[in-house]
Scaffold this motif. Structure first.
Motif, PDB file in Angstrom:
ATOM      1  N   LYS A   1       0.827  -1.205   0.000  1.00  0.00           N
ATOM      2  CA  LYS A   1       0.000   0.000   0.000  1.00  0.00           C
ATOM      3  C   LYS A   1       0.859   1.252   0.000  1.00  0.00           C
ATOM      4  O   LYS A   1       0.606   2.215  -0.719  1.00  0.00           O
ATOM      5  N   VAL A   2       1.880   1.214   0.841  1.00  0.00           N
ATOM      6  CA  VAL A   2       2.774   2.373   0.913  1.00  0.00           C
ATOM      7  C   VAL A   2       3.429   2.612  -0.435  1.00  0.00           C
ATOM      8  O   VAL A   2       3.540   3.741  -0.898  1.00  0.00           O
TER       9      VAL A   2
ATOM     10  N   LEU B   1       1.021   4.292  -2.899  1.00  0.00           N
ATOM     11  CA  LEU B   1       0.851   5.703  -2.574  1.00  0.00           C
ATOM     12  C   LEU B   1       2.072   6.507  -3.003  1.00  0.00           C
ATOM     13  O   LEU B   1       1.963   7.552  -3.638  1.00  0.00           O
TER      14      LEU B   1
ATOM     15  N   ILE C   1       2.194   6.888  -6.843  1.00  0.00           N
ATOM     16  CA  ILE C   1       1.269   7.895  -7.369  1.00  0.00           C
ATOM     17  C   ILE C   1       1.819   9.296  -7.133  1.00  0.00           C
ATOM     18  O   ILE C   1       1.869  10.133  -8.036  1.00  0.00           O
ATOM     19  N   ALA C   2       2.240   9.536  -5.905  1.00  0.00           N
ATOM     20  CA  ALA C   2       2.708  10.879  -5.567  1.00  0.00           C
ATOM     21  C   ALA C   2       3.939  11.250  -6.383  1.00  0.00           C
ATOM     22  O   ALA C   2       4.058  12.366  -6.879  1.00  0.00           O
TER      23      ALA C   2
ATOM     24  N   ILE D   1       3.060  12.183  -9.942  1.00  0.00           N
ATOM     25  CA  ILE D   1       2.535  13.544 -10.038  1.00  0.00           C
ATOM     26  C   ILE D   1       3.660  14.554  -9.948  1.00  0.00           C
ATOM     27  O   ILE D   1       3.730  15.520 -10.711  1.00  0.00           O
TER      28      ILE D   1
ATOM     29  N   LEU E   1       4.844  17.231 -12.773  1.00  0.00           N
ATOM     30  CA  LEU E   1       4.879  18.658 -12.483  1.00  0.00           C
ATOM     31  C   LEU E   1       6.231  19.245 -12.837  1.00  0.00           C
ATOM     32  O   LEU E   1       6.338  20.292 -13.487  1.00  0.00           O
TER      33      LEU E   1
ATOM     34  N   THR F   1       6.675  19.370 -16.712  1.00  0.00           N
ATOM     35  CA  THR F   1       5.927  20.442 -17.390  1.00  0.00           C
ATOM     36  C   THR F   1       6.504  21.788 -17.017  1.00  0.00           C
ATOM     37  O   THR F   1       6.514  22.715 -17.807  1.00  0.00           O
ATOM     38  N   MET F   2       6.977  21.895 -15.795  1.00  0.00           N
ATOM     39  CA  MET F   2       7.513  23.184 -15.385  1.00  0.00           C
ATOM     40  C   MET F   2       8.787  23.503 -16.128  1.00  0.00           C
ATOM     41  O   MET F   2       9.003  24.630 -16.550  1.00  0.00           O
TER      42      MET F   2
ATOM     43  N   MET G   1       4.261   3.578   8.155  1.00  0.00           N
ATOM     44  CA  MET G   1       3.984   4.266   6.885  1.00  0.00           C
ATOM     45  C   MET G   1       2.571   3.937   6.424  1.00  0.00           C
ATOM     46  O   MET G   1       1.849   4.790   5.917  1.00  0.00           O
TER      47      MET G   1
ATOM     48  N   VAL H   1      -1.066   5.704   4.185  1.00  0.00           N
ATOM     49  CA  VAL H   1      -2.242   5.192   3.501  1.00  0.00           C
ATOM     50  C   VAL H   1      -3.492   5.474   4.319  1.00  0.00           C
ATOM     51  O   VAL H   1      -4.559   5.774   3.786  1.00  0.00           O
TER      52      VAL H   1
ATOM     53  N   MET I   1       5.949  10.147   4.366  1.00  0.00           N
ATOM     54  CA  MET I   1       4.584  10.057   3.870  1.00  0.00           C
ATOM     55  C   MET I   1       3.929  11.413   3.692  1.00  0.00           C
ATOM     56  O   MET I   1       3.167  11.622   2.750  1.00  0.00           O
TER      57      MET I   1
ATOM     58  N   LEU J   1       4.348  13.154   0.343  1.00  0.00           N
ATOM     59  CA  LEU J   1       3.617  12.452  -0.698  1.00  0.00           C
ATOM     60  C   LEU J   1       2.122  12.720  -0.594  1.00  0.00           C
ATOM     61  O   LEU J   1       1.442  12.977  -1.585  1.00  0.00           O
ATOM     62  N   LEU J   2       1.625  12.680   0.642  1.00  0.00           N
ATOM     63  CA  LEU J   2       0.210  12.976   0.834  1.00  0.00           C
ATOM     64  C   LEU J   2      -0.114  14.386   0.363  1.00  0.00           C
ATOM     65  O   LEU J   2      -1.169  14.627  -0.232  1.00  0.00           O
TER      66      LEU J   2
ATOM     67  N   ILE K   1       1.386  16.140  -1.944  1.00  0.00           N
ATOM     68  CA  ILE K   1       1.368  16.210  -3.406  1.00  0.00           C
ATOM     69  C   ILE K   1       0.020  15.728  -3.924  1.00  0.00           C
ATOM     70  O   ILE K   1      -0.611  16.368  -4.763  1.00  0.00           O
ATOM     71  N   ILE K   2      -0.439  14.597  -3.393  1.00  0.00           N
ATOM     72  CA  ILE K   2      -1.708  14.048  -3.867  1.00  0.00           C
ATOM     73  C   ILE K   2      -2.844  14.999  -3.517  1.00  0.00           C
ATOM     74  O   ILE K   2      -3.741  15.255  -4.325  1.00  0.00           O
TER      75      ILE K   2
ATOM     76  N   CYS L   1      -2.842  17.874  -5.911  1.00  0.00           N
ATOM     77  CA  CYS L   1      -3.331  17.485  -7.228  1.00  0.00           C
ATOM     78  C   CYS L   1      -4.847  17.393  -7.221  1.00  0.00           C
ATOM     79  O   CYS L   1      -5.531  17.950  -8.081  1.00  0.00           O
TER      80      CYS L   1
ATOM     81  N   TRP M   1      -0.272  25.060 -14.409  1.00  0.00           N
ATOM     82  CA  TRP M   1       1.111  24.576 -14.446  1.00  0.00           C
ATOM     83  C   TRP M   1       2.087  25.738 -14.564  1.00  0.00           C
ATOM     84  O   TRP M   1       3.083  25.817 -13.886  1.00  0.00           O
TER      85      TRP M   1
ATOM     86  N   LEU N   1       7.430  24.787  -5.708  1.00  0.00           N
ATOM     87  CA  LEU N   1       7.512  23.354  -5.474  1.00  0.00           C
ATOM     88  C   LEU N   1       8.365  23.051  -4.248  1.00  0.00           C
ATOM     89  O   LEU N   1       8.025  22.207  -3.427  1.00  0.00           O
TER      90      LEU N   1
ATOM     91  N   LEU O   1       7.194  21.180  -0.748  1.00  0.00           N
ATOM     92  CA  LEU O   1       7.726  19.904  -0.283  1.00  0.00           C
ATOM     93  C   LEU O   1       8.492  20.022   1.024  1.00  0.00           C
ATOM     94  O   LEU O   1       8.466  19.118   1.854  1.00  0.00           O
TER      95      LEU O   1
END
Lengths: 278, 358, 251
Positions: B13-14, B17, B20-21, B24, B28, B31-32, C40, C45, C146, C149-150, C152-153, C156, C182, C190, C194
């Protein structure tokens, strides 16, 4: 006083929390294979005694020796090595409730493997075997995959004992192992303690508030043939050197063998000499 | 320690996640970097302004005919005292855009829209040569100065040409050549002038001499006599006027017009007197009593009527003076009020009656 | 006279000690990797649903609020820029961190607190495990990896939420919205987006574990520890957010 062959030695140890003395100039000594029974009212410093003995709490003054080493100011990392040779049963068991019984009992063994300390015989057999064996010792081998929350208080104590003895340490510390248990379960617990002590001649300190526990520890022994404890004949060599330590408000007010204990005229001490005292 | 199976599931699961992050994030960043030339090679160019217009170092964009090609990388005083070169602005441009900027391009400050941020806009020139790295791009202001200086040069050279010729002229004059030269140098004219002065003197002498024309004119009696004669005639004319001769004289002296005027005035007087006496319509209108008396009568009758009214005679009088009517009205009002109260108290009584009627 | 200052300073001192120990342990063996992954899972999650919702609704709200202001200037086409910047720079990191603080700092404090009052921490020490190494450090590492990453999501999803409003209410085309969204971002943004979550995560883990390990006084103590952990981690997040923003704005 003994030399470096002592297992535990307190030299004028004092510990204060604010103004209250938890330990007040306590001095005693214990050798290999001996038993000490610690009595005292609530808050008299019994638990603190055990904690200071393994360095979980540092004293304000005095010196503490464990296995002949001065641990008064020793760092946690160095203490780990010494603590690997001690088995502790905390009040209520203090099992890790996020782990199964099997994992709980295996914990000290896993830890030794991680820390790469060499325990007696810990590498000879696989950890699982040892866990099962130890749980059998406390007669709880069917609880391997259960969680502590699913067990009763007495069963948790027994698992605690299993965890305390699984590494076969040289020193065992029991903090109120029979508190809050019915007489039958209490008897079972003491039997296990005696079994452990007598099977491997472990040095034992037991903190309790029940006279019967002390009485049993002083006068009974484990018979491997019958699987039961029985009274040891008085004066025989098989009697373990058992002394009684009475704590009052942090001070050690009495130290002596059972006959001396029973003969003591101090009012406070006499409270613990009566059966049914709690 | 958690079991191995649980750990593996957690790791999965980790991992998902994190994947995905990170995707993205990577997207980013990619594109930047397309729009933000962070890693593109840049070269510098310089522009001089007389003011920095509060440009932000590192942020103010630089565009070529509107297309983004770089940004302002430094703004500082140039230390130059020349006009319009006080501030030196260093531009950091994309390396490949330098080849698109001819040397005659001009740079100026522009704004995207009313609220937009300022940026430096380079207008593309027509020259075949393009500027080099570190080279200077002219601003519109510097272009004017240049022109002026160029123009100045031509003017100067023209001026020089003129001066040369003037010099030549002066030399000629000094040498006594040419009209002015002669004028300045030649003695003949001077002699002539002296001669002319002499003649003038002679002329004045003639004036005083009674034998010359002017002398006659000044000294002769006859003209004077003639003038006197004319003056005498004018005198006569005026006398005639006074005596009433001639039209104008008559106009001035004759009595009859005066008499007629007097007559008219008398008539007017008479008319007015008649009027006052009461003769004629207007006179009557102004003087007779009758109308006045009739008005008086009417007034008296009106008076009588009013008296009657006041004393309560006649309908109107009754209406105004009789208390009975007033009382009657009063009662009626009171009854109405009572009725209203009643009505309000038990509307049903009245309404039901209505219903019964229906 | 300054006695009332002593307890907070003492607490802060203890906190520094605990934190430095935990941070140092990141590089010391043994590494309890399975604990790290488990944490994690719990922190990352487990917080994903709520952080996604936070991002989604923040994006929508930003777009809605800004649309009014932008319409007066005829600048609706810039809504993408605004949503993007506010989410990536501020709302994304801060809101996500606050929610994760609420969810996880309390979890850490109560879990460690319960272990403390039932003497499990002492048992760990007696059995040769450094509680900081085994309990605090995995949570620290898990949070620090984590939370960015969270964030960023969440960012988005927030931008998607803003797009949702932009296209339905303002009638923007997707290219109008997304291109401006963008393009307006710079590396500075950015970086901010982060570094902030990273710093906040460290705060959350250390504060939560600190109050947990220091618990005393039975179940009441656990409750107090949980409250303190949530309150203080949230407050420090806000304070550190201001500092980091200040640094980046002047960068």
């Amino acid at each position: 006083m003994g030399t470096d062959s002592s297992i535990v030695r307190f030299e004028d140890v004092s510990l204060h929390f604010g103004d209250t003395p938890a330990l007040d100039h306590v001095s005693f000594e214990m050798g290999a294979g001996e038993t000490r029974v610690v009595f005292g009212a609530a808050g008299s410093g019994k638990t603190m005694l055990l904690k200071v003995a393994v360095g979980l709490q540092k004293p304000d003054s005095g010196r503490v020796f464990l296995f002949g080493q001065d641990i008064t100011h020793l760092s946690e990392e160095r203490l780990f090595d010494l603590r690997a040779r001690v088995g502790i049963l905390f009040q209520e068991g203090a099992l890790f409730d996020s782990l199964t019984i099997a994992d709980n009992v295996a914990y000290p063994l896993e830890n030794q493997r991680i820390l790469q300390t060499v325990g007696a015989g810990s590498e000879q057999r696989s950890i699982e075997e040892r866990v099962v064996e130890t749980l059998r010792f406390v007669e709880l081998e069917q609880t391997l995959d259960k969680f502590p929350s699913e067990l009763s208080g007495g069963m948790r104590r027994r698992v605690g004992i299993a965890r305390a003895v699984v590494t076969q340490p040289e020193l065992e510390l029991y903090d109120s192992p029979t508190a809050g248990l019915d007489p039958i379960t209490a008897h079972t617990i003491i039997s296990l303690i005696l079994k452990e002590r007598d099977t491997r001649n472990t040095a034992t300190i037991i903190v309790t508030h029940r006279y019967q526990d002390g009485q049993l520890m002083a006068n009974f022994r484990y018979n491997p043939n019958s699987g039961e404890i029985e009274a040891a004949p008085r004066g025989s060599e098989e009697t373990v050197d058992t002394k009684f330590l009475i704590m009052q408000a942090g001070r050690l007010v009495f130290e002596g063998t059972e006959p001396e204990f029973l003969a003591c005229t101090d009012e406070y001490v006499r409270k613990f000499a009566r059966p049914g005292a709690s | 320690m958690p079991s191995a199976a649980k750990t593996r599931w957690s790791q999965l699961k980790v991992g998902i996640l994190a994947a995905i992050a990170l995707v993205i994030l990577a997207f980013l960043v990619i594109t930047m970097s397309g729009t933000n030339p962070l890693f593109r090679e840049t070269v510098d160019a310089v522009v001089y302004f007389d003011d920095s217009f509060a440009m932000t170092v590192g942020a103010t964009p630089v565009r070529l005919n509107g297309i983004l090609i770089g940004k302002v990388s430094n703004v500082e005083l140039s230390g130059s005292n020349e006009l319009n070169r006080t501030v030196k602005v260093t531009l950091s441009l994309n390396a490949d855009s330098l080849a698109l900027i001819p040397v005659d391009s001009t740079a100026g400050l522009a704004q995207q829209n009313l609220l937009g941020a300022r940026y430096i806009n380079i207008k593309r020139g027509k020259s075949a040569q393009t500027i080099q790295p570190g080279g200077e791009i002219k601003t519109e202001a510097t272009t004017e100065i240049q022109d002026m200086l160029d123009q100045g040069k031509t003017t100067l050279s023209a001026l020089q040409a003129i001066l040369t010729r003037v010099e030549k002229l002066v030399i000629e004059i000094e040498d006594g050549k040419g009209t002015i030269g002669k004028f300045l140098r030649d003695e003949t004219l001077y002699n002539n002038l002296v001669g002319a002065a002499d003649e003038m003197k002679k002329l004045v002498v003639n004036f005083n001499n009674p034998n010359s024309t002017i002398g006659h004119l000044i000294n002769d009696d006859d003209l004077y006599q003639d003038v006197r004669g004319t003056m005498g005639k004018v005198d006569q004319l005026v006398d005639g006027l006074n005596a009433g001769e001639g039209t104008l004289g008559k106009l001035l002296k004759d009595d009859s017009l005066h008499e007629e005027l007097r007559g008219t005035l008398a008539d007017l007087h008479e008319t007015l007197r008649l009027v006052n006496r009461g003769d004629g319509t207007i006179g009557k209108l102004m003087t007779t009593d009758t109308l006045h008396r009739r008005l008086e009568d009417t007034m008296t009758r009106l008076d009588n009527v009013l008296d009657k009214v006041n004393t309560g005679e006649g309908t109107v009088g009754q209406l105004l003076n009789n208390p009975a009517l007033y009382e009657s009205m009063d009662n009626t009002m009171r009854e109405v009020q009572g009725f209203m109260k009643d009505f309000r108290a038990n509307p049903k009584k009245f309404l039901t009656i209505q219903l019964k009627l229906f | 006279m300054l006695d009332f200052l002593k307890p907070p300073i003492q607490t802060f001192q203890d906190f520094v000690l605990v934190s430095s120990r935990a941070l140092g342990n990141v590089f010391r063996r043994p590494h309890y990797n399975s604990d790290i992954f488990q944490q994690m899972d719990i922190i990352g999650v487990g917080s994903l649903p709520i952080t996604s919702m936070v991002g989604w609704f923040s994006g929508i709200v930003m777009a809605l609020q800004m649309s009014r202001a932008l319409t007066t200037y005829g600048a609706e086409s810039r809504v993408g820029e605004i949503v993007s910047i506010t989410l990536v720079r501020e709302l994304g990191p801060v809101l996500t961190a606050l929610l994760v603080a609420g969810r996880n700092a309390s979890g850490m404090a109560s879990e460690l607190g319960s272990m403390k009052v039932t003497e499990q921490i002492d048992a760990m020490r007696a059995l040769g495990t450094d509680p900081s190494q085994k309990l605090v450090t995995p949570r620290l590492i898990a949070s620090a990896t984590m939370l960015p990453l969270l964030t960023i999501i969440a960012d988005c999803i927030g931008m998607i939420g803003g797009y949702f409003v932009a296209s339905t209410q303002l009638g923007l085309t997707s290219s109008e919205y997304w291109t401006s969204a963008w393009q307006v971002l710079e590396y500075n943004d950015l970086a901010q987006g982060l570094i902030k979550p990273f710093a906040f995560a460290i705060i959350i883990a250390l504060v939560g574990c600190f109050y947990g390990i220091r618990t005393s006084g039975g179940t009441q103590g656990v409750g107090r520890a949980t409250t303190n952990a949530v309150v203080w981690s949230s407050l420090w997040i806000i304070v550190i957010n201001t500092l980091i923003t200040q640094v980046f704005v002047n960068f």
